[in-house]
Enzyme design. Sequence first.
Site, PDB file in Angstrom:
ATOM      1  N   ASP A 138     -20.951  53.353  43.397  1.00 38.09           N
ATOM      2  CA  ASP A 138     -22.250  52.692  43.439  1.00 38.09           C
ATOM      3  C   ASP A 138     -22.868  52.582  44.843  1.00 38.09           C
ATOM      4  O   ASP A 138     -24.068  52.755  45.006  1.00 38.09           O
ATOM      5  CB  ASP A 138     -22.116  51.285  42.798  1.00 38.09           C
ATOM      6  CG  ASP A 138     -23.471  50.641  42.576  1.00 38.09           C
ATOM      7  OD1 ASP A 138     -24.432  51.383  42.353  1.00 38.09           O
ATOM      8  OD2 ASP A 138     -23.560  49.405  42.637  1.00 38.09           O
ATOM      9  N   CYS A 191     -32.554  62.153  23.717  1.00 40.20           N
ATOM     10  CA  CYS A 191     -33.622  61.209  23.367  1.00 40.20           C
ATOM     11  C   CYS A 191     -34.575  61.772  22.306  1.00 40.20           C
ATOM     12  O   CYS A 191     -35.086  61.017  21.469  1.00 40.20           O
ATOM     13  CB  CYS A 191     -34.432  60.832  24.605  1.00 40.20           C
ATOM     14  SG  CYS A 191     -33.527  59.771  25.740  1.00 40.20           S
ATOM     15  N   CYS A 194     -37.654  59.906  20.397  1.00 41.32           N
ATOM     16  CA  CYS A 194     -37.461  58.451  20.417  1.00 41.32           C
ATOM     17  C   CYS A 194     -38.119  57.836  21.660  1.00 41.32           C
ATOM     18  O   CYS A 194     -38.086  58.409  22.744  1.00 41.32           O
ATOM     19  CB  CYS A 194     -35.969  58.152  20.425  1.00 41.32           C
ATOM     20  SG  CYS A 194     -35.578  56.402  20.638  1.00 41.32           S
ATOM     21  N   CYS A 197     -36.795  52.466  23.817  1.00 43.48           N
ATOM     22  CA  CYS A 197     -36.561  51.678  25.039  1.00 43.48           C
ATOM     23  C   CYS A 197     -37.876  51.390  25.752  1.00 43.48           C
ATOM     24  O   CYS A 197     -38.083  50.286  26.275  1.00 43.48           O
ATOM     25  CB  CYS A 197     -35.582  52.384  25.957  1.00 43.48           C
ATOM     26  SG  CYS A 197     -36.006  54.085  26.318  1.00 43.48           S
ATOM     27  N   CYS A 201     -39.067  47.426  26.338  1.00 42.78           N
ATOM     28  CA  CYS A 201     -39.023  46.818  27.671  1.00 42.78           C
ATOM     29  C   CYS A 201     -40.122  45.752  27.773  1.00 42.78           C
ATOM     30  O   CYS A 201     -41.300  46.068  27.659  1.00 42.78           O
ATOM     31  CB  CYS A 201     -39.207  47.876  28.751  1.00 42.78           C
ATOM     32  SG  CYS A 201     -39.342  47.129  30.388  1.00 42.78           S
ATOM     33  N   CYS A 251     -31.158  51.078  22.072  1.00 46.11           N
ATOM     34  CA  CYS A 251     -30.955  52.531  21.984  1.00 46.11           C
ATOM     35  C   CYS A 251     -30.113  52.885  20.750  1.00 46.11           C
ATOM     36  O   CYS A 251     -29.013  52.348  20.580  1.00 46.11           O
ATOM     37  CB  CYS A 251     -30.274  53.034  23.247  1.00 46.11           C
ATOM     38  SG  CYS A 251     -29.981  54.809  23.203  1.00 46.11           S
TER      39      CYS A 251
END
Length: 391
Positions: A138, A191, A194, A197, A201, A251
């Site tokens: 990260d 995806c 679709c 999401c 949001c 999702c």
Amino acid sequence: MSQTLPSPTDLAHELKSLALELGFDRAGVAGVEPVEHGGAFLRWLERGDHAGMGYLEQRVEERLEPARVLEGARSVLCVALQYHPLEGAEEPTGDLWPRVARYARGRDYHNKMGKLLRKLARRVREAYPHCDTRPYVDTGPVLERALAARAGLGTTAKNTCLLSREGSWFLLGELFLTLPLEAGEPLTDLCGRCTRCLEACPTDALREPYRLDSNRCISYWTIEHRGAVPAEIRPQLEDWVFGCDICQQVCPWNLRPSPAADHPDLHLAEERRDLDLVQLLALGPEEYRRRFNGSAMQRARLEGLKRNAATVMGNRPEPRYRPALEKALTAESDTAVRRHAAWALGRMGAEPSRVVLERALAEEEEPAVAEEIRHALGPEPDRKKNQHARR
Ligand code: SF4
Ligand code: SF4
């Protein structure tokens, strides 16, 4: 005498198997050529979509050209840990934990991932003493989702997460190697048509497919932002105390049963289990250290968590929150926490707390906090009228 290496195919197979044996849930290999969507990353930075995360502007060349990360790098072993097994996974109860992103509820995954990657690096060097290694979790100058997609661990989804047929509840890590490993095959798009999401949001942070505007993202404001959150943003944070899972929760790939890898240390930790919003807002430094030592939530710091608790109380008002907010307004040392407490009391209806608010206003030395208190009390004429009514 130089060591004879297995073929890149055999090496890839051997090291991926080793990663799985050590406890990673998935492993794949990426090459170190420049990343495919470097231009999109630069445009994202130019538009300011990274909000206050200025560190993302640093070491851009290394992010775009992974070969620069380690001298002589030939391959990247990309690994993943699943942090939310779908089968048998229970949402924690109480008023705090369902409002904390799932990846952050247990022990800090950076520690677990880092430890496993270092172990993996050691094992690789034992087998191939001339190999140089560099692990990343990260924090390094690494576009980890781009590399993981290249390695075939998933594909970049419209919500910008890495998505596989097993969903997106995965944490990523990388081990850069000077060994030549055969790279994996990227997956094709998952995806399709679709757009769930984007529609789900609550802040419209997914401005368009594959583009996240951090200036609107709940995760950014609750984790990365320091100080008070602008007043117009606070209602949009809804009831999230740390992070936001909405664009993953909706999702369809995350609603399917998936192999339930279990890492108990990523579950909600015992020392935090009984913590609720009221306790969080009242937390002192010592208790914070005891409760949050080794937690990914430390990223927001104590004052950030308290600020967020006050925001949630303002967005989901309950009478039992009022004493905690009044206490924070009068006794808290952090300016942002006092500002959010005043704001939350205003959202709950200032009248029952009017005496506390007026006393706090008389004693407040910080102009920004005083302004929030005045705003919570309402327009000046109303305040005078209410004072007369009480006499
Ligand atoms: Fe939107 Fe939450 Fe996803 Fe951010 S994390 S893009 S706010 S749904
Ligand atoms: Fe892709 Fe739909 Fe999942 Fe969004 S919700 S990431 S569009 S599959």
